[in-house]
Design an enzyme around this catalytic site. Structure first.
Site, PDB file in Angstrom:
ATOM      1  N   ASP A   1      -1.411  -9.171   6.871  1.00 39.22           N
ATOM      2  CA  ASP A   1      -0.060  -9.700   7.069  1.00 39.22           C
ATOM      3  C   ASP A   1       0.953  -8.604   6.751  1.00 39.22           C
ATOM      4  O   ASP A   1       0.782  -7.847   5.788  1.00 39.22           O
ATOM      5  CB  ASP A   1       0.189 -10.910   6.164  1.00 39.22           C
ATOM      6  N   LEU A   2       1.989  -8.500   7.582  1.00 37.58           N
ATOM      7  CA  LEU A   2       3.006  -7.471   7.394  1.00 37.58           C
ATOM      8  C   LEU A   2       4.001  -7.912   6.317  1.00 37.58           C
ATOM      9  O   LEU A   2       4.534  -9.033   6.374  1.00 37.58           O
ATOM     10  CB  LEU A   2       3.756  -7.201   8.694  1.00 37.58           C
TER      11      LEU A   2
ATOM     12  N   ASP B   1       3.220 -12.011  12.983  1.00 39.78           N
ATOM     13  CA  ASP B   1       2.954 -10.704  12.369  1.00 39.78           C
ATOM     14  C   ASP B   1       1.635 -10.716  11.597  1.00 39.78           C
ATOM     15  O   ASP B   1       1.464  -9.971  10.641  1.00 39.78           O
ATOM     16  CB  ASP B   1       4.104 -10.306  11.444  1.00 39.78           C
TER      17      ASP B   1
END
Length: 328
Positions: free
Chosen positions: A205-206, A248
């Site tokens: 996950d960003l 994302d």
């Protein structure tokens, strides 16, 4: 059926065309000139070939198909109709035909090529039959130009391949989409259940991605996601399977990879992602959750849930880090 001068002969058919094939009454066999007349009534290209491969008769349609200029036929030997690089394969097929007791076979497919009098190559199907005339036995070759059909089939196949690729690929990042990833993950679960081949699943996950979308717009956010996809494609090992799960969130499947090997691989993966962000000057870091499955989770959804839970553990611990565990 009654033949020339009261003889009898059998018939065989190619598509909608019926040909004389073998005369039973040998006293009334036609000569080459009679057969030449008959072949010129056919709507297909036809050749009569001698034992050594010399072309004895080429009908008018053969001259058109092979683009022979003038009154004669541009090739004296049947081998001259085949591109040099394809002649060995053609000779092998001819040998199998002559060795066949029935002396009847379809010897060509879409891969067989012929060459015209102007030097151009084209796809061809050749149907062979042994014929007996007054002067001896010969090979009758009916030649069908299938270059247009091959072109259409190739185009349709390319379109189908493109549709299949699009169905499996995330259009923004050009890596696998969630549908394709679930199918690959299901195969890994099946291999683990049946053969004990463990695997590792990584959820990514960003961090700090939302401010980029909010401050610079979604077009800039899309550039970040593309960069992540590029980093995953370049930074993984052969056989590893990256995907964009949605938004994302990304995931990586490491087949046949145990905990220790996956743990050693993680710093390299993180470094690849961080280097890509640094190059583009994006203020983005990554939270990762790694789960090695030594026991089958049963369902794809459960495996994804375990990886997500591990990733959120890293995120709650301060982001920009990785959490790792095994599933026994």
């Amino acid at each position: 059926m009654s033949g020339l001068n009261g003889g009898y002969y059998t018939l065989f058919s190619v598509g909608f065309i019926t040909f004389e094939s073998h005369f039973v009454n040998t006293e009334n066999l036609p000569c080459l000139s009679d057969y030449n007349w008959f072949l010129n009534t056919l709507p297909e290209a036809a050749l009569v070939v001698g034992d050594s491969g010399e072309i004895l008769i080429a009908n008018e349609m053969a001259r058109r198909v092979f683009k022979s200029s003038g009154d004669g036929f541009h090739a004296k030997h049947v081998g001259e109709l085949i591109p040099v690089e394809k002649r060995d394969g053609h000779d092998n097929k001819m040998a199998r035909f002559h060795a066949s007791p029935e002396k009847e076979t379809r010897i060509a497919n879409s891969a067989l090529e012929a060459v015209r009098g102007d030097g151009t190559h084209f796809a061809i199907v050749i149907i062979l039959r042994q014929i007996t005339l007054a002067s001896g036995s010969y090979t009758l070759a009916i030649c069908q130009d299938v270059s247009e059909q091959r072109y259409l089939v190739t185009g349709l196949r390319n379109e189908l391949d493109q549709e299949r690729m699009l169905a499996r690929t995330d259009p923004l990042t050009s890596i696998a989409n969630i549908r394709s990833f679930r199918a690959e993950l299901e195969r890994s679960i099946e291999r683990l259940s049946r053969y004990g081949r463990h695997f590792t699943l990584i959820s990514i996950d960003l961090d700090n991605f939302k401010p980029i979308n909010d401050d610079y717009g979604h077009a800039e956010g899309d550039k970040v996601l593309k960069d992540v996809g590029d980093a995953l494609k370049s930074g993984l090992r052969s056989g590893d399977f990256p995907a964009r799960i949605g938004g994302d969130e990304f995931a990586v499947l490491l087949p046949d990879t145990g905990f220790d090997a996956a743990k050693q691989f993680m710093p390299r993966l993180v470094q690849t992602l961080e280097n890509k962000m640094d190059q583009s000057k994006w203020p983005v870091t990554f939270s990762l959750g790694m789960v090695t499955f030594n026991e089958a989770p049963g369902r794809v959804d459960k495996a994804l849930m375990l990886a997500d839970e591990t990733m959120y553990l890293a995120k709650r611990s301060g982001k920009n880090r990785a959490a790792m565990r095994t599933f026994q």
